[in-house]
Design a protein around this motif. Structure first.
Motif, mmCIF file in Angstrom:
data_model
loop_
_atom_site.group_PDB
_atom_site.id
_atom_site.type_symbol
_atom_site.label_atom_id
_atom_site.label_comp_id
_atom_site.label_asym_id
_atom_site.label_seq_id
_atom_site.Cartn_x
_atom_site.Cartn_y
_atom_site.Cartn_z
ATOM 1 N N PHE A 50 -45.100 38.521 62.381
ATOM 2 C CA PHE A 50 -45.141 37.465 63.386
ATOM 3 C C PHE A 50 -43.821 36.692 63.414
ATOM 4 N N LEU A 52 -43.128 33.300 64.108
ATOM 5 C CA LEU A 52 -44.014 32.150 64.165
ATOM 6 C C LEU A 52 -43.649 31.156 65.258
ATOM 7 N N LYS A 53 -42.375 30.934 65.486
ATOM 8 C CA LYS A 53 -41.967 29.972 66.504
ATOM 9 C C LYS A 53 -42.455 30.384 67.888
ATOM 10 N N LEU A 66 -45.315 23.918 61.441
ATOM 11 C CA LEU A 66 -44.576 25.157 61.207
ATOM 12 C C LEU A 66 -43.900 25.071 59.853
ATOM 13 N N ASP A 69 -43.116 30.071 56.102
ATOM 14 C CA ASP A 69 -43.776 31.372 56.189
ATOM 15 C C ASP A 69 -45.146 31.323 56.850
ATOM 16 N N CYS A 70 -45.548 30.187 57.398
ATOM 17 C CA CYS A 70 -46.856 30.124 58.056
ATOM 18 C C CYS A 70 -46.843 29.075 59.159
ATOM 19 N N LEU A 71 -47.755 29.258 60.086
ATOM 20 C CA LEU A 71 -47.949 28.343 61.204
ATOM 21 C C LEU A 71 -49.384 27.850 61.160
ATOM 22 N N LEU A 86 -51.447 31.248 60.717
ATOM 23 C CA LEU A 86 -50.775 32.526 60.924
ATOM 24 C C LEU A 86 -49.664 32.672 59.896
ATOM 25 N N ASP A 88 -46.307 34.909 58.412
ATOM 26 C CA ASP A 88 -45.237 35.705 59.015
ATOM 27 C C ASP A 88 -45.318 37.192 58.682
#
Length: 200
Positions: A50, A52-53, A66, A69-71, A86, A88
């Motif tokens: 992913f 993420l942005k 954000l 490594d995760c959202l 989520l 990455d």
């Protein structure tokens, strides 16, 4: 993201769905009258990593955090907690999202990715809250005395890693099966099966 307690409805409502009566303000009180509450947790693994942005607006009407490594997409103040995390490396964990919302989220993510070789691999789990209890990890659930965002992020990371490893284990098994066909053909016929391009 702030690390305060998340309120969760204590009662007999269905997992992942809000109970019919609203919770009283403030943290859930411990005591003999409190009964455990469960929330559905689902983990999904994708073949694609992913960015993420690019996924920040994937779930409307939520607060966004954000990290490296995760959202984290969090509907703050909802009871029970409703969020999606989520990672990455290509994994998604949802907590408290109803089926229709999960399906919409999966479709929205898939529409932004390259074509996947097969549908996302899925695992489900339960998050149980026992006010006044202790932290436990069982076969099908994690039991928490209270719900905090840091705890949910740790649990989500472990589930995401687990479903991602299972996803790639399926791919490894497929590669091993194809390798066995190739090896057998070399042993029996002395040549590679099919066209060389099909083996790449």
């Amino acid at each position: 993201m702030r690390s305060g307690k998340l309120e969760i409805q204590v009662g007999s409502g269905e997992a992942g769905e809000a109970a019919s009566e609203p919770a009283a303000p403030g943290p859930v009180a411990a005591g003999p009258a409190a009964t455990p509450a469960t929330v559905q947790v689902h983990a999904y693994a994708f073949a694609t990593t992913f960015r993420l942005k690019e996924l920040i607006g994937i779930l409307p009407g939520v607060e966004v955090e954000l990290d490296k490594d995760c959202l984290v997409l969090h509907a703050r103040g909802e009871i029970p907690p409703r969020l999606a995390i989520l990672f990455d490396f290509g994994a998604l964990v949802t907590i408290g999202l109803p089926t229709a919302e999960r399906d919409r989220l999966i479709r929205a993510i898939s529409s932004r990715l390259a074509p996947e070789p097969h549908p996302p691999l899925t695992e489900d789990f339960l998050l149980e809250v026992r006010p006044g209890g202790r932290l436990e990890v069982q076969f099908d659930r994690v039991i928490l005395p209270e719900v905090t965002l840091p705890a949910l992020k740790v649990i989500s990371l472990l589930l995401a890693q687990s479903v991602a490893m299972d996803y790639y284990e399926e791919d490894v098994q497929d590669i091993l099966s194809r390798s066995e066909v190739i090896t057998r053909s070399l042993q029996v016929a002395g040549r590679l099966p099919g066209r060389v391009g099909d083996l790449v």
